[in-house]
Design a protein around this motif. Sequence first.
Motif, PDB file in Angstrom:
ATOM      1  N   ILE A  70       0.846  -1.198   0.000  1.00  0.00           N
ATOM      2  CA  ILE A  70       0.000   0.000   0.000  1.00  0.00           C
ATOM      3  C   ILE A  70       0.879   1.244   0.000  1.00  0.00           C
ATOM      4  O   ILE A  70       0.613   2.199  -0.732  1.00  0.00           O
ATOM      5  N   GLY A  71       1.930   1.223   0.805  1.00  0.00           N
ATOM      6  CA  GLY A  71       2.861   2.348   0.803  1.00  0.00           C
ATOM      7  C   GLY A  71       3.469   2.569  -0.569  1.00  0.00           C
ATOM      8  O   GLY A  71       3.611   3.711  -1.030  1.00  0.00           O
ATOM      9  N   GLU A  72       3.814   1.476  -1.226  1.00  0.00           N
ATOM     10  CA  GLU A  72       4.380   1.595  -2.569  1.00  0.00           C
ATOM     11  C   GLU A  72       3.344   2.139  -3.549  1.00  0.00           C
ATOM     12  O   GLU A  72       3.648   2.998  -4.383  1.00  0.00           O
ATOM     13  N   LEU A  73       2.103   1.654  -3.452  1.00  0.00           N
ATOM     14  CA  LEU A  73       1.049   2.168  -4.330  1.00  0.00           C
ATOM     15  C   LEU A  73       0.821   3.666  -4.104  1.00  0.00           C
ATOM     16  O   LEU A  73       0.652   4.417  -5.066  1.00  0.00           O
ATOM     17  N   LEU A  74       0.843   4.085  -2.860  1.00  0.00           N
ATOM     18  CA  LEU A  74       0.676   5.510  -2.568  1.00  0.00           C
ATOM     19  C   LEU A  74       1.821   6.319  -3.150  1.00  0.00           C
ATOM     20  O   LEU A  74       1.618   7.410  -3.694  1.00  0.00           O
ATOM     21  N   ALA A  75       3.037   5.803  -3.063  1.00  0.00           N
ATOM     22  CA  ALA A  75       4.187   6.500  -3.645  1.00  0.00           C
ATOM     23  C   ALA A  75       4.086   6.528  -5.166  1.00  0.00           C
ATOM     24  O   ALA A  75       4.431   7.528  -5.804  1.00  0.00           O
ATOM     25  N   LEU A  76       3.593   5.438  -5.747  1.00  0.00           N
ATOM     26  CA  LEU A  76       3.448   5.381  -7.200  1.00  0.00           C
ATOM     27  C   LEU A  76       2.414   6.375  -7.696  1.00  0.00           C
ATOM     28  O   LEU A  76       2.514   6.881  -8.817  1.00  0.00           O
ATOM     29  N   ASP A  77       1.416   6.662  -6.866  1.00  0.00           N
ATOM     30  CA  ASP A  77       0.383   7.621  -7.238  1.00  0.00           C
ATOM     31  C   ASP A  77       1.002   8.981  -7.558  1.00  0.00           C
ATOM     32  O   ASP A  77       0.561   9.678  -8.454  1.00  0.00           O
ATOM     33  N   THR A  79       4.024   9.416  -8.746  1.00  0.00           N
ATOM     34  CA  THR A  79       4.916   9.332  -9.901  1.00  0.00           C
ATOM     35  C   THR A  79       4.199   8.901 -11.177  1.00  0.00           C
ATOM     36  O   THR A  79       4.768   8.958 -12.246  1.00  0.00           O
ATOM     37  N   ASP A  80       2.977   8.415 -11.055  1.00  0.00           N
ATOM     38  CA  ASP A  80       2.198   7.934 -12.205  1.00  0.00           C
ATOM     39  C   ASP A  80       2.888   6.751 -12.884  1.00  0.00           C
ATOM     40  O   ASP A  80       2.885   6.627 -14.102  1.00  0.00           O
ATOM     41  N   ASP A  81       3.519   5.866 -12.095  1.00  0.00           N
ATOM     42  CA  ASP A  81       4.185   4.670 -12.617  1.00  0.00           C
ATOM     43  C   ASP A  81       3.147   3.555 -12.748  1.00  0.00           C
ATOM     44  O   ASP A  81       2.991   2.710 -11.873  1.00  0.00           O
ATOM     45  N   ARG A  82       2.437   3.574 -13.851  1.00  0.00           N
ATOM     46  CA  ARG A  82       1.364   2.604 -14.056  1.00  0.00           C
ATOM     47  C   ARG A  82       1.879   1.177 -14.209  1.00  0.00           C
ATOM     48  O   ARG A  82       1.213   0.236 -13.806  1.00  0.00           O
ATOM     49  N   ALA A  83       3.034   1.006 -14.776  1.00  0.00           N
ATOM     50  CA  ALA A  83       3.572  -0.338 -14.989  1.00  0.00           C
ATOM     51  C   ALA A  83       3.781  -1.040 -13.645  1.00  0.00           C
ATOM     52  O   ALA A  83       3.407  -2.210 -13.490  1.00  0.00           O
ATOM     53  N   ARG A  84       4.358  -0.351 -12.679  1.00  0.00           N
ATOM     54  CA  ARG A  84       4.605  -0.969 -11.370  1.00  0.00           C
ATOM     55  C   ARG A  84       3.288  -1.175 -10.633  1.00  0.00           C
ATOM     56  O   ARG A  84       3.098  -2.216  -9.976  1.00  0.00           O
TER      57      ARG A  84
END
Length: 134
Positions: A70-77, A79-84
Amino acid sequence: MGMTIAGLAREGGVGVETVRYYQRRRLLDTPDRPDGAGTTGGIRRYGNEDVRRLRFIRSAQAAGFTLEQIGELLALDATDDRARARQLANERIAALDAKIEELERVRISLRRLARECGDGPDGPCPILTAFEAD
């Protein structure tokens, strides 16, 4: 004027200690305490974005994501890293598929045991003996 931590917790459907736990895990921000009267200062205030984030955390947990994911998903939000994000979702789907297969095998076994218990001869029910240690 934002809401207190109790209001945030209520809006997110969790307890205040859960909010604090998420803050310690750095999943939720801890707003600064404004200057105020007394020795403790003012009361921290939370906004709609905090409620949205808290609800996301709860929903992601319900989907089976770990707090680390969840922390990683929040960080990805940010950066807009859709692949990850897609990779994380696919990993969760694979884990759910494996769990579903396991549960289906268990269901088949229990149905068989229930049938044998009802149709079998006198003596212990197979359900009772199936879980005895070897």
